[in-house]
Each structure stands twice: as structure tokens, then as C-alpha cells.
Design an enzyme around this catalytic site. Structure first.
Site, mmCIF file in Angstrom:
data_model
loop_
_atom_site.group_PDB
_atom_site.id
_atom_site.type_symbol
_atom_site.label_atom_id
_atom_site.label_comp_id
_atom_site.label_asym_id
_atom_site.label_seq_id
_atom_site.Cartn_x
_atom_site.Cartn_y
_atom_site.Cartn_z
ATOM 1 N N LYS C 77 0.866 -1.176 0.000
ATOM 2 C CA LYS C 77 0.000 0.000 0.000
ATOM 3 C C LYS C 77 0.904 1.228 0.000
ATOM 4 O O LYS C 77 1.930 1.260 0.695
ATOM 5 C CB LYS C 77 -0.896 -0.038 1.241
ATOM 6 C CG LYS C 77 -1.980 1.032 1.283
ATOM 7 C CD LYS C 77 -2.865 0.870 2.522
ATOM 8 C CE LYS C 77 -4.032 1.846 2.547
ATOM 9 N NZ LYS C 77 -4.895 1.644 3.740
ATOM 10 N N SER C 152 -9.808 1.569 2.590
ATOM 11 C CA SER C 152 -8.927 2.390 1.765
ATOM 12 C C SER C 152 -7.812 1.612 1.046
ATOM 13 O O SER C 152 -7.219 2.122 0.114
ATOM 14 C CB SER C 152 -8.252 3.443 2.641
ATOM 15 O OG SER C 152 -7.405 2.813 3.592
ATOM 16 N N SER C 176 -10.043 -0.892 6.773
ATOM 17 C CA SER C 176 -9.441 -0.635 5.463
ATOM 18 C C SER C 176 -8.709 -1.813 4.832
ATOM 19 O O SER C 176 -8.334 -1.738 3.669
ATOM 20 C CB SER C 176 -8.476 0.550 5.553
ATOM 21 O OG SER C 176 -9.207 1.748 5.520
#
Ligand SMILES: [Mg+2]
Ligand SMILES: [Zn+2]
Lengths: 100, 480, 489
Positions: C77, C152, C176
Site C-alpha cells: 500500500k 482504503s 481498510s
């Protein structure tokens, strides 16, 4: 709970957070923040007087580091990331007012 | 100088509380292993944590906690479980745009510090926090408000600080200076800080208010920033107290403000009012866990503390049979051990203290306790006058040696008492009227005349005579 | 494209059956094939990955074991710091920033022989539930590009679901990792708070953030957690000690375990949990029972207040964590006549609306006069949630709930109404507030054919038990794996 958040509150908060909002944004954010805070009003139903706050999910205590010098950053690498540099320092526009 | 600093305004009382920030003498920063080192090339003592880079996390320095506990114990505080909090404000020299400090749960609370004159000044708290970086304002003569731009060096960012908040118990610039001096001595004595105001390792903010003498409640206070020396501290308080009295005397009110001391102009000016105060939005620092030092650790630290200036003053004053105020400099200069040893070696306690307090400002040098004691003995016996003793002492400090030999080499021979008596008798003949006045006079007149005769003896002997002995001879002859 | 597991790849690479380079090229080809459509990545590091893969192969040639992830391609990420490699957090404000250091997890992956393929897209600063809030465009759900991948960590979930990498890392502050895992039909884990070092994870909300893995299989997530977990002296909130064995425990089953279905998060009491999601959860309950557990519905009453508390605490911490983006030391600067105005101009131009919204919300909640009403109160609610979980865990080994209220929704569908979007996190938030681990396991599909995730929650540090139950669910999931329809090599 407390009164609904106002346009003035949002303008003040934006200033504290160093954000500038135009009039339309101010309106939109005011109603969106109010929605979220209204939702938080469901907490009013709870009797929390005797409840202690939880700041940390873990009950850790006394996490300490020995006072031993470690690695320092490479200055050139650090300064390369900066928007403006002079004399190996971070250059910023003039600072108005003094630190608290 | 002293007049300038009395700061005493008839009919008014000045109330002063000090906040002192001292950098702790650790090897590394409060929350990372970057070196805690003064000076150095800009932005070299930094790492991701002290630069506040995204993703970096603080880890607390154990030694900083230990030093903070030492400070707490030395200031008679309650050492307690504590929590770090974030103090949020934007400023370029604050890398994360928040300062990790302690807020509602500081590590030390409710202590006191004893001034040399014995008065106790309250300590509200002494908490840990991180220092900021340093900005240099370029252009406009280095003045912040006229600068063209600023350059920021983060070498100092993250250096551990102890913030010591004193109670509003001080009443004059002299008090304030004595407080800071005493605090400094303590911090240095326990190895917590080097206490160098000139390098910024000790910084003082000052809260000042005034009230008419007899009024119980405090007046509105102003906080004064940018005090860089003990001299500025006295001047700033004097100025500020007068400013507030002038306002009140002319029927105006004092507004609660933060004010800036301008050393060049010799005045304070307004930075911001209470209404403009920052909203710091303190909340518990989620990246750090609470500090809860064990009883054993605290005891271990307490047991290892050296004797503090206050105790050393009391101990020396008792042995020397003088007031604690008479040994302040001796202790401050760390010369109380020398004084003890000289006294133990037979030196007259009173004379030893007088010499250390007044004549050894630059240290003891080559002087050892034995020679010191010998010198004092010679002086007490009358082999040397006070003036001669001081001269010999200076030589011993500079070069060492045997006091008797040094005195001899300087031509300081003790005058024979008979010789001296003969001289006094001769002078009595010469100044018969003065002698008569001495015999018949009241205390005041006797004193005046004895001073006259001692002066004549000194003149005749090039200062080699001992004034005390001259007085003895005169008293004896007066009885004859 | 045949999907492989990290375990399978690592053993093939270690045994010399395949080279790390061959594995990598296969995955890079997959990225080439569909990345333009999915947009899982902000940055693909093909050249750097080839160098790393070759290094793994050389190590093997030299007879050394490169580690448990030998030659396994991974995606990170884009809020995990990578030295010298841009780390954007999906924000214009950090566009082009190259951190001068690696996150702890990045170092641990490299030490285990993993090969970093790229940095994945995310909602700006991890604030969002759909990966529509990135300054670098939306990420699409590989199973239906008209739909969101969740967020996210949508890029990391999509990268695994699209077969771009077998495993990836995300971060989970309020769901997330788990919610995009559910929406993309992959496994996603939020470990116990403190189980994985946060050093080098760009902070959103420090007391809630945890890094965790995405994978196609439960075993791969267990393996990833073993690699990245364990104490780190650079994170004060890191749990002392090493990660317990997880992979070795996986097959122990759940015979005799007591499992509670959280009533408040399972539909009947809570509006917004879709019927198909509820149906899958019921089936999952039966499956767990069939595997020997006792399963019953139980009440964890204060979980319903989690959302309100979370949307005060997380923005409050974020408002402070995001203050440092001020144009002074790194990233974007918009010039202005003085430093204060420069800060404001930079932040105004650099942050997107969702980030601004949360910064202002958090600033308000902490400001003079409002702290007690919002932040203080929310922290107390956090205590209630911790207590309620503790009570529930006296009776149950594990708890289950849906991961997300619905299957993947359409891109744009919830983007205009923040509060509706926030409701996506209602089931995942309580674990973050309590600091407990939770895993999302794919379990069949909804009426739209999109995957449904079941969430298994465990007490702090009890990941091993949680993985055991997850392995059971994985084995009996109705249509097999939604991506491959069957077992994986
Ligand atoms: Mg202060
Ligand atoms: Zn301070």
C-alpha cells in the site's frame, strides 16, 4: 449534546487547521460535519460518568529506549526532499509572530 | 547595578512566577537515537523521528526519564505516573507541527526549592517535553518581523527538556535571580543539565503581576518571553512591574498578555492577548504509552543523588557556625569540600569561609586544604595581616607552595609585638591630643581615634602591622 | 492466468522448480494485461523487482535459503515508506516524496525473500472505503470494473484479486483491509494492535492503525503475518515478543470451540446489512457448527456506538498526524508571502476533500470547549466496547459478523454522501477500537454475484485461533473461491 456546528465554527476550525475554504466549500463542509456530529449524538444516550477513557488499546507501560546514539539521516538525502534549501537548512518564507 | 535591579516600587508588591526550560544532559534525543549535541553542522543531528517524517514514531529515552526523576526528587516533588500529550500548533521549527509534552499528568508535581536565604519557593510541576529546531531570520537585521525569509535547522529538534513551573512565590528581581541561580546549581549538581543560559540550555519565561501592598488577590499577570540571561531577567521584571504599576496608577487595567523582552530597547512589548492565545488541542499522545516508574527505580535514583546545594550550605554553615547566606558562593562554586578540609586541618572556620567566599572567585587552583589551613593559622596568629594573607593566598592559588615560605619571599615578616608597642608609644607622644580624646571619648570617638592610630601605625610599617594587635596594645595602654 | 499461493511459489522457488525471475515475469505480464483497467498501482517497480528477484535466484544458486517468502511478489500500500521510492499516500501533498528510510515491514519482507512489485493505490491518507479518494484516480474492482474495490486499501486488495501479486500489504484503521478484502473476494487480516510494527506506516489514526496482509488463501495471510509481525523497538506500541506460530496451527480445526455471532452487527438490529450478506453469514455459522464448534448469537451491545466514537477519535488523531504536511520539509509547497500563508496554501491545494473533512472534524472535536463532548466521550465509549468484548470472550472463543454491510457498490454511488460511506465500516470498526484482531474470509457471493466476506473476531493476540476458524470457513465456502472456483495450487 452541544449545539449544531455553525458555519463560523467551521471557518474557525479551518483556520486552526491551516486550510482555506471558499463560501461554497464552507457551506458544504458545515452540513457534512453536522451530519457526522449528529450521528455522534447517539452517544448522549449513554451514562459515561463513571467510565474511564481508553486512549490506548494495549495496556503497555514504560516502553523505554536506552540512551545510545543511533543512525542519523543522510543530510543530502533529507534536504533533497525539501521544497527550498539554503546553506544546508530548510528555507521558508518569513515567519510572522513567535512560537508559543 | 543593584539599584537598577531592586525593582521595588513603594506601595506595590511585584509577584513573580518563573517557567524554566532546561535541556537534559542525555546522549540522544527524547524520542530517537539522534545525538543531543550543541553546535554542529546544520541538520546533521537528525533522523526521521527528529525531522517528523511521515511514518516515523517516537520511543522514549530512558535516561531522559531518569534525569527528570532526579530533577523531581531534587525539587522535593511527588514523582508520579505520567502521560505524554500532543500540544498542537503550527510553526516551522516544530517538525511535526505538534510538540510532545506532558499536560494533565506530568512526571513531577508539587515540590519546593529553598532559596539561599532559607525561603521556600513552590514548584508546581516539572515535566518532560521535546525541544524545537532553530530558525535563523535572514534579512531585516535578524529580527523576526522584518526578515526576508527564515532558515531552519533541526539539530535541536527533539532534544529533551524539563520544564519547571514555579509558583508565584517570588517578590523581586533579586528573588527571581536567586531562584534561577539556585535551580541552575541543583540541575548541574545532579547532572541533569549543563545549565548554560548562554547556549540556550536553560531558558526562562517569566510571569509578572503587581498588587498594592496588603491586597490579598493577585493582579492580572503578563508572561514575558525571550529572556536570555540573568541580567535580562532582572531588567525585564523591573521594567514590566513598573509598566503595570503605571497603568494601574493612571486608572487603567492590566491586560493578560504574552510579552516579548527586547534586550536592546530595554522594554517588553505585546505579542498577543489572552483572547489571541493558542488553542493547543492537547490530547494523549497515541504513539507513546504511559510512564509509570517503579518504586525501586525511584528509590535507586534517590539513593544515588549527590548532596544538593541546599544541604551542602546547611552542613557547611553549621560546621563554620555562620549563616547559610554566608556560604552561598562557596557551595555554588563547588568549594565546600575544600572549606571542610581546611577547617578539619585546623583552619579557623570563619576566616576559611571569608576567604573562599570573597577571595577564591576563580577557583582554588594549586591551593590545597593543608596549606590553606596553615595560611589561615598564620593570619589568626597575627603573623600575617588580612591584606597580606589575601596576597599570599593568591600566590598559593597561582603557584602552590608552602605558605610560610611564600610569605617570607614576599617580605611579610610578622612584626615583633614589643617593636610594635614601642611604635605605638612613640605615636601616643606625638599625637597626645588624639590619645587624650581616645581615652576620654565615648564609644564612637574611641572607634574613630583607634582608626586614626591604626592608620598611623600602618603608614609607619608599610601595612605590615596587624590592626587587631594595635588595638589590643592601645586598650592595654589606655588602662595603664 | 493460473493463480498461485505465496506458499506454493516460495517452495517452488526454494526447490529450484521455478526461478524467482520466472515467477516475477508471469506476474508482471498479468499487470501489463489488466492494470490499465484496474489501476491497482500508483507505481510499478518492474526494474527494481527484477533486481530483487535475481538476487533471490543468486542466493538460491549459492545455496542459501532466501526465506519463507523466497521469490514471492508482493505489493505495498502506498502509505508504507520505501527508501528512495516515491510514497504518495494517494495525495498530491506527498507527490514525488522519496522517504529516506524503509518501514519495518518492508525490511522484514525483503529479509524473507519477497520481491516488491509496486506501490498500490489507496484513499488519500487511507481515509475512505472505496479507493475513490485518491489524487491518482480510482481503483476498480477486478471482479466488476464498474464497482469499487472497497477501501482504503483498495489497490492492495485489487492487486491480489486481479492476480497481479499473490499477496500484498494494506493498513486497517477502521476496516481498510477487511472491507476491501470482502469486496474483492480475498482474505484480509487486521492483526492485534501492536502485533505488527507501525514504524514507516504513514499515520492516519495512531491508536487504531495496523498493517496487515491480503492473500488468496488463509494460510498465505498467516504466513505473511508471521513474517511481518513481532516486536520492533522503533514502535513504542509494539507488543513484546515474537509472533506466535500461525501456519503450523492452521489445521487444528475448531472442534469444541464456542463461537458467537454478534447480534448487533448481524442485521436484525442494524439497518443497512443486506439480505444476501445476512444469508451468507447464517450459512457460515452453520458451517462452523458442522465443523464441531458451538455457534450461538450473542449481544455485544456497545458495538453499535463504535461508528460514532470512531468518527471522532480517528479524525482527532488524524488532524494532528496530518499537521506536518506544511510545505516546509518535504512534498508539495505552494509559495506565499509568509510561512503561515504558505502552510495554508500548501495544505489547501495538497489535500483532497475527504482529508480536509476529517482534519476539520478532528480539529473541532479537540478544540477548546468541545473536547469533553466529543473526544473525551468517545474515549469512554471505547472503554465500554473493550469491556463488552471482554465479557463476550468469557463465553466465546471467537465472534463473527459480516465484514461489510453489502457487496461491492458502484463507483460513484456513495461518493457524494460522507455519512453513507462511513456506514460501510460499521462492522469492522469495533475491532480497531478494542485493538483486537479480525480477519475477513470470502464466503460465497451475493445476489449480484459479487463476493461476500465473513469477519471472524478474536481477543487480543489470539490470531492463531482466528486463523483456524478462517481455514475452516475457507475449506467449506459454498462456491469455492470466487476467483478460481476451486482449490489453489
Ligand atoms: Mg510553558
Ligand atoms: Zn514547554
Amino acid at each position: 449534546m452541544t449545539e449544531r456546528i455553525t458555519r463560523e465554527d467551521v471557518a474557525h476550525v479551518a483556520e486552526l487547521a491551516r486550510l482555506s475554504l471558499d463560501q461554497d466549500e464552507l457551506d458544504a463542509f458545515t452540513s457534512q460535519l453536522a451530519d457526522v456530529l449528529d450521528h455522534a449524538a447517539d452517544l448522549d444516550a449513554l451514562d459515561l460518568d463513571e467510565v474511564p477513557p481508553t486512549a490506548h488499546p494495549l495496556p503497555l507501560r514504560n516502553v523505554l529506549r536506552p540512551d545510545v546514539v543511533g543512525e542519523t539521516s543522510d543530510r543530502a538525502e533529507v534536504l533533497a526532499a525539501a521544497p527550498s534549501v539554503e546553506e544546508d537548512q530548510f528555507r521558508v518564507p518569513p515567519v510572522l509572530g513567535e512560537a508559543p | 547595578m543593584r539599584e537598577e535591579l531592586t525593582g521595588v516600587i513603594p506601595g506595590w508588591e511585584t509577584v513573580i512566577g518563573l517557567e524554566v526550560h532546561a535541556e537534559l544532559a542525555t546522549a540522544t534525543k527524547l524520542f530517537s537515537g539522534a545525538p543531543n549535541r550543541f553546535g554542529g553542522e546544520p541538520n546533521t543531528n537528525v533522523d526521521p523521528v527528529s525531522l517528523g517524517l511521515p511514518g516515523s514514531l517516537p520511543v522514549l529515552n530512558e535516561q531522559a526519564v531518569e534525569l527528570a526523576i532526579r530533577v523531581g526528587l531534587a525539587l522535593n516533588c511527588r514523582v508520579q505516573p505520567s502521560v505524554f500529550a500532543r500540544k498542537n500548533y503550527f510553526y516551522p521549527d516544530m517538525p511535526k507541527d505538534f510538540q510532545i509534552s506532558q499536560y494533565d499528568l506530568p512526571i513531577n508535581e508539587e515540590g519546593w526549592l529553598e532559596l539561599p536565604d532559607g525561603r521556600r519557593i513552590g514548584i508546581e510541576r516539572a515535566h518532560l517535553e521535546e525541544d524545537t529546531g532553530k530558525s535563523t531570520h535572514v534579512g531585516g537585521g535578524g529580527r523576526i518581523h522584518e526578515a526576508g525569509y527564515s532558515l531552519v535547522d533541526y539539530n535541536r529538534a527533539g532534544v529533551p527538556l524539563i520544564e519547571i513551573v514555579g509558583a508565584p512565590d517570588l517578590r523581586s528581581p533579586e528573588d527571581a535571580r536567586a531562584y534561577v541561580g539556585e535551580l541552575r546549581s541543583i540541575l548541574v549538581a545532579i547532572g541533569a543539565s549543563d545549565g548554560k543560559m548562554e547556549e540556550g540550555s536553560m531558558r526562562v519565561d517569566c510571569n509578572v503581576s503587581v498588587r498594592p501592598i496588603g491586597q490579598a488577590e493577585f493582579g492580572t499577570r503578563c508572561e514575558i518571553k525571550n529572556i536570555n540571561s540573568l541580567r535580562s531577567l532582572g531588567r525585564a521584571i523591573t521594567y514590566e512591574a513598573q509598566r503595570q504599576v503605571d497603568l494601574l496608577a493612571s486608572g487603567e487595567a492590566v491586560e493578560q498578555q504574552t510579552r516579548h523582552w527586547d534586550e536592546d530597547e530595554g522594554r517588553t512589548h505585546k505579542l498577543r492577548s489572552k483572547e489571541e492565545a493558542f488553542d493547543y488541542r492537547y490530547f494523549p499522545e497515541p504513539d507513546l504509552v504511559p510512564v509509570d516508574p517503579s518504586e525501586e527505580w525511584i528509590t535507586e535514583i534517590r539513593d544515588a543523588l549527590p548532596m544538593l546545594p541546599r544541604e551542602r550550605r546547611h552542613r557547611l554553615a553549621e560546621v563554620a557556625n555562620v549563616e547559610t547566606a554566608s556560604v552561598v558562593l562557596t557551595v555554588e562554586r563547588g568549594m565546600d569540600d575544600l572549606a571542610f578540609e581546611a577547617i578539619a586541618a585546623g583552619g579557623d572556620a570563619g576566616r576559611v569561609i571569608v576567604h573562599v567566599e570573597n577571595n577564591l572567585a576563580d577557583g582554588a587552583g594549586a591551593l590545597d586544604a593543608e596549606s590553606f589551613a596553615t595560611l589561615v593559622a598564620m593570619e589568626v596568629r597575627g603573623d600575617l595581616t588580612a591584606t597580606q594573607a589575601k596576597t599570599v593566598l593568591a600566590a598559593l592559588v597561582a603557584e602552590g607552595g608552602d605558605p610560610a615560605e611564600v610569605a617570607a619571599s614576599m617580605g611579610f615578616e610578622a612584626m615583633d609585638t614589643e617593636e610594635l608597642e614601642a611604635l605605638v608609644e612613640r605615636l601616643i607622644d606625638e599625637y597626645a591630643e588624639d590619645w587624650a580624646a581616645f581615652i576620654a571619648g565615648d564609644d564612637k570617638e574611641r572607634k574613630k581615634k583607634s582608626g586614626f592610630f591604626v592608620g598611623q601605625v600602618m603608614k609607619a610599617t608599610n601595612g605590615q602591622a596587624d590592626g587587631r594587635i594595635v588595638n589590643e596594645i592601645m586598650s592595654r595602654l589606655a588602662l595603664d | 492466468m493460473t493463480l498461485s499461493t505465496a506458499q506454493g511459489i516460495a517452495s517452488a522457488v526454494r526447490s529450484g522448480e521455478r526461478t524467482a525471475r520466472e515467477v516475477l515475469e508471469d506476474y508482471l505480464a498479468a499487470v501489463d494485461g489488466r492494470e490499465h483497467e484496474v489501476h491497482a498501482f500508483n507505481l510499478v517497480l518492474a526494474d527494481e523487482a527484477r533486481v530483487a528477484a535475481d538476487a533471490v535466484d543468486s542466493a538460491i544458486d549459492a545455496g542459501t535459503n532466501p526465506g519463507p517468502l523466497a521469490g514471492v511478489p508482493v505489493a505495498l500500500k502506498d502509505n508504507l515508506c520505501t527508501r528512495g521510492v516515491p510514497t504518495t499516500c494517494g495525495s498530491k501533498i506527498l507527490d514525488g516524496w522519496r522517504p529516506p528510510y524503509d518501514a519495518t515491514v518492508v525490511g522484514r519482507l525483503a529479509a524473507a525473500g519477497a520481491v516488491v512489485v509496486g506501490k498500490t493505490n489507496l484513499d488519500e491518507f487511507a481515509m475512505g472505503s472505496s479507493t475513490e479518494n485518491s489524487a491518482f484516480g480510482v481503483t476498480r474492482n477486478p471482479l466488476d470494473p464498474a464497482k469499487v474495490p472497497g477501501g482504503s486499501s483498495g489497490g492492495s486488495a485489487a492487486a491480489v484479486a486481479a492476480g497481479f501479486v499473490p499477496v500484498s500489504l494494506g493498513s486497517d484503521t477502521g476496516g481498510s483491509i477487511r472491507q476491501p478484502a470482502a469486496l474483492c473476494g480475498v482474505v484480509g487480516v487486521k492483526p492485534t494492535y501492536g502485533a505488527v510494527s507501525r514504524y514507516g506506516l504513514v499515520a492516519f489514526a495512531s491508536s487504531l492503525d495496523q498493517i496487515g496482509p491480503f492473500s488468496l488463501t488463509v494460510a498465505d495471510s498467516a504466513l505473511m503475518l508471521e513474517v511481518i509481525g513481532g516486536h520492533d523497538p522503533r514502535d513504542s506500541t509494539s507488543i513484546p515478543g515474537r509472533t506466535p506460530d500461525l501456519v503450523a496451527e492452521l489445521d487444528r480445526g475448531i472442534d469444541g470451540m464456542r463461537i458467537g455471532i454478534i447480534e448487533e452487527l448481524s442485521g436484525d438490529g442494524l439497518e443497512g446489512i443486506a439480505g444476501d450478506v445476512r444469508a451468507r453469514l447464517g450459512e457460515a455459522g452453520l458451517a462452523l457448527e458442522a465443523a464441531g464448534a458451538t455457534v450461538e448469537t450473542t449481544s455485544v451491545p456497545s458495538t453499535v456506538y463504535g461508528l460514532s466514537a470512531y468518527y471522532v477519535i480517528a479524525p482527532a488523531e488524524a488532524s494532528s498526524n496530518l499537521a506536518r504536511y506544511d510545505g516546509v520539509r518535504f512534498g508539495l509547497r505552494i509559495d506565499a508571502p509568509n510561512a503561515g500563508e504558505m502552510n495554508t496554501a500548501t495544505r489547501t491545494a495538497g489535500f483532497g476533500d475527504e482529508v480536509k473533512r476529517r482534519i476539520m472534524l478532528g480539529t473541532y472535536a479537540l478544540s477548546a470547549g468541545y473536547y469533553d463532548a466529543y473526544y473525551g466521550k468517545s474515549q469512554k465509549v471505547r472503554t465500554l466496547i473493550v469491556r463488552d468484548f471482554a465479557r463476550a470472550y468469557e463465553e466465546f472463543d471467537l465472534l463473527v459478523s459480516p465484514t461489510a454491510p453489502t457487496t461491492a457498490f458502484a463507483i460513484g454511488e456513495k461518493a457524494t454522501d460522507p455519512m453513507t460511506m462511513y456506514l460501510n465500516d460499521v462492522c469492522t470498526i469495533p475491532s480497531n477500537l478494542a485493538g483486537h484482531p479480525a480477519i475477513s474470509v470470502p464466503f460465497g457471493v451475493g445476489d449480484d454475484g459479487m463476493p461476500v466476506g465473513v469477519q471472524i473476531l478474536a481477543p487480543a493476540t489470539d490470531e492463531a485461533k482466528m486463523f483456524r476458524a478462517a481455514a475452516v470457513l475457507e475449506a467449506v465456502a459454498p462456491e469455492g473461491h470466487p476467483l478460481v472456483g476451486g482449490g489453489l495450487p
